[in-house]
Enzyme design. Structure first.
Site, PDB file in Angstrom:
ATOM      1  CB  VAL A 332      -0.947   0.015   1.223  1.00  0.00           C
ATOM      2  CG1 VAL A 332      -1.562   1.397   1.421  1.00  0.00           C
ATOM      3  CG2 VAL A 332      -2.044  -1.026   1.052  1.00  0.00           C
ATOM      4  CD1 TRP A 335      -1.205   0.958  -6.244  1.00  0.00           C
ATOM      5  CD2 TRP A 335      -1.964   2.618  -4.951  1.00  0.00           C
ATOM      6  NE1 TRP A 335      -2.289   1.527  -6.880  1.00  0.00           N
ATOM      7  CE2 TRP A 335      -2.775   2.548  -6.112  1.00  0.00           C
ATOM      8  CE3 TRP A 335      -2.259   3.587  -3.991  1.00  0.00           C
ATOM      9  CZ2 TRP A 335      -3.841   3.394  -6.325  1.00  0.00           C
ATOM     10  CZ3 TRP A 335      -3.323   4.442  -4.211  1.00  0.00           C
ATOM     11  CH2 TRP A 335      -4.110   4.340  -5.367  1.00  0.00           C
ATOM     12  CG  HIS A 336      -0.598   5.669  -0.913  1.00  0.00           C
ATOM     13  ND1 HIS A 336      -1.109   4.448  -0.555  1.00  0.00           N
ATOM     14  CD2 HIS A 336      -1.613   6.561  -0.740  1.00  0.00           C
ATOM     15  CE1 HIS A 336      -2.368   4.583  -0.180  1.00  0.00           C
ATOM     16  NE2 HIS A 336      -2.700   5.854  -0.286  1.00  0.00           N
ATOM     17  N   GLY A 337       3.226   5.952  -3.680  1.00  0.00           N
ATOM     18  CA  GLY A 337       4.203   6.818  -4.310  1.00  0.00           C
ATOM     19  C   GLY A 337       5.617   6.286  -4.264  1.00  0.00           C
ATOM     20  CG  PHE A 500      -1.844   7.995  -6.368  1.00  0.00           C
ATOM     21  CD1 PHE A 500      -1.178   7.304  -5.397  1.00  0.00           C
ATOM     22  CD2 PHE A 500      -2.190   9.315  -6.119  1.00  0.00           C
ATOM     23  CE1 PHE A 500      -0.845   7.885  -4.182  1.00  0.00           C
ATOM     24  CE2 PHE A 500      -1.862   9.917  -4.911  1.00  0.00           C
ATOM     25  CZ  PHE A 500      -1.194   9.204  -3.955  1.00  0.00           C
TER      26      PHE A 500
END
Length: 500
Positions: A332, A335-337, A500
């Site tokens: 997670v 995935w966010h950055g 994103f």
């Protein structure tokens, strides 16, 4: 194209709706939607639409090959690897180069790549499709244009929700006749989304950027606390407002999208918060990472090890689940950055959830010894406030320029706690005037009342639609004029999660 732009609201959407409902044949309706979706994406990403089309064709062929191949698992693995490599190249190659340079003392040149809008969302959606085909949950789509519409459907392509083929695709192929009530409901949802985006999210963005980004070392104490709270408002209003616009837009075409937010700030724990926040991402992680890992040989080995070495049955059973959760939240974070601060953001949440699971028996005993009613109203409020504080601490990692900046700002937060910035007016010079704070406060109260009613099971839109015509239109006009008068129209920024 941005949802909050005049081009989308007054030209693109009305024309697409008109053409969609003029067509009687479902095939031509889907042609209209597919062309509109490609135009919508190409409007802002004229180059990267080629990448999206390649991704669509690749995953379409992978899905077919999984059904036809004598080695479907190899095809699946190949498909997943290619999807991850494409996503990784555009999103994480810069972070990888920076990390290698930092550790090895090298100076490898880093290419500055523009991140294709929505690449995380359509990649995850495509991966879920090929996995579902492999599991036999869905049949591989034979029509490439139908599959292209599933991936590129314009309301969801920028920021989700992450759709599933078995839920979303059949709706495209079902007949949809013009329904005025559906249009009305869709517009209700869209304008509620604009209320959150234009009045709350865009209004708080200036203050947040001034404190967190422009010169974070110059601020401490009360400035930082207010910035964190404003970022909470900005992020939630921006993302959930965007989802309202997405879901409302899709609803006008007869398409029901999955809800992505379920009033997360009524959560009593971080675990519950993540079951209510960005719901489709959480469900994706659960279905395609958590469950497969829980059934893997590695998980079984961990389970056998903990049973052998831990006498406490609860601890032995919980540690493997905690490891799974930590893996999920590591992903997670990634995935966010493409930055270590996002990984720490994910791990921060994962560690809290893991620790909470391990300490459940002690927690229950503590409540019993203190004679606290776990289901009582007072303790429920305490849990909600505790969760709210923990969530806001996590925002430091999410918003700060770097992991180091996040830690420095946390330290700065506890220094010089004073209301002086309010009394001397200095806090009103950082992008939000007194009137802005008042508008945000009133907007949040309205939002809270609506959310509380929904939490109690009241269907707001049904209730509004049952009112007599003058009352109903008075509410609609009040919403629209509040957006016109108080919204940052003409100054609106893009949606945060579109990056994103």
């Amino acid at each position: 194209m941005v949802f909050s732009s005049a081009v989308f609201l007054f030209i693109f959407l009305p024309i697409t709706l008109l053409l969609y409902y003029i067509c009687k044949d479902i095939t031509w309706k889907n042609v209209i939607l597919l062309i509109a979706s490609l135009v919508f994406y190409a409007w802002g990403e004229p180059v990267y639409i080629i990448l999206m089309v390649i991704s669509i064709l690749f995953n379409y062929l992978i899905g077919k090959d999984i059904e036809q191949s004598s080695h479907p698992k190899a095809t699946l693995v190949f498909g997943i690897i290619i999807n991850i490599l494409i996503l990784g190249y555009f999103k994480y190659s810069g972070m990888l180069v920076d990390t290698i340079n930092s550790i090895a003392g090298l100076s490898i040149h880093k290419r500055e790549l523009a991140l294709p809008v929505g690449i995380s969302f359509y990649t995850f959606q495509s991966v879920s499709y090929v996995i579902d085909v492999y599991w036999g949950k869905v049949k591989a789509e034979r029509n490439p244009f139908k599959f292209a519409l599933f991936v590129s459907f314009f309301p969801q392509i920028m920021q989700g929700p992450i759709g599933r083929f078995d839920k979303l695709a059949p709706q495209f192929f079902a007949p949809h006749k013009f329904d005025l009530t559906r249009i009305e409901y869709g517009l209700q949802r869209i304008f509620w989304g604009f209320f959150k985006k234009l009045i709350l999210a865009d209004r708080t963005a200036g203050y947040v950027n001034n404190v967190f980004v422009n010169n974070y070392q110059a601020f401490n104490g009360f400035y930082v606390i207010v910035a964190v709270l404003m970022y909470c408002v900005e992020l939630y209003a921006d993302f959930s407002g965007g989802m309202d616009i997405v879901i409302g837009t899709a609803e006008m075409f007869g398409i029901t999208m999955d809800e992505n937010f379920k009033r997360p700030f009524f959560s009593k724990s971080i675990g519950e918060f993540w079951r209510r926040w960005h719901v489709t991402l959480g469900e994706w992680m659960k279905d395609y990472i958590f469950y497969p890992f829980s059934l893997s040989k590695a998980f079984n080995k961990i389970g056998k090890f903990t049973k052998k070495h831990f006498k406490n049955k609860h601890v032995a059973q919980t540690i493997p689940i905690c490891i799974s959760n930590l893996l999920i939240f590591f992903i997670v974070g990634v995935w966010h950055g493409a930055a270590w601060k996002y990984i720490m953001y994910g791990m921060y949440n994962g560690v809290i959830i893991a620790f909470s699971n391990l300490c459940k028996p002690l927690y229950k005993k503590g409540l019993e010894k203190c004679h606290i009613n776990a289901d009582g109203r007072v303790w429920t409020v305490v849990q909600i406030l505790r969760t709210f504080i923990l969530v806001n601490i996590g925002w430091y990692f999410d918003m700060a320029l770097s992991f180091r900046a996040a830690i420095e700002m946390m330290i700065n937060t506890v220094y010089q706690i004073s209301f002086k910035p309010f009394t001397d007016g200095s806090i009103f010079t950082l992008g939000m005037a007194r009137s802005d704070f008042l508008i945000v406060a009133i907007g949040c109260v309205i939002w809270f009342v609506v959310s509380y009613m929904q939490e109690k099971g009241i269907r707001i839109r049904d209730t509004v639609s049952k009112q007599i015509l003058p009352v109903r239109w008075a509410l609609y006009l009040a919403l629209v004029f509040s957006i016109i008068i108080f919204g940052y129209i003409g100054q609106t920024q893009g949606f945060i999660y579109a990056q994103f």
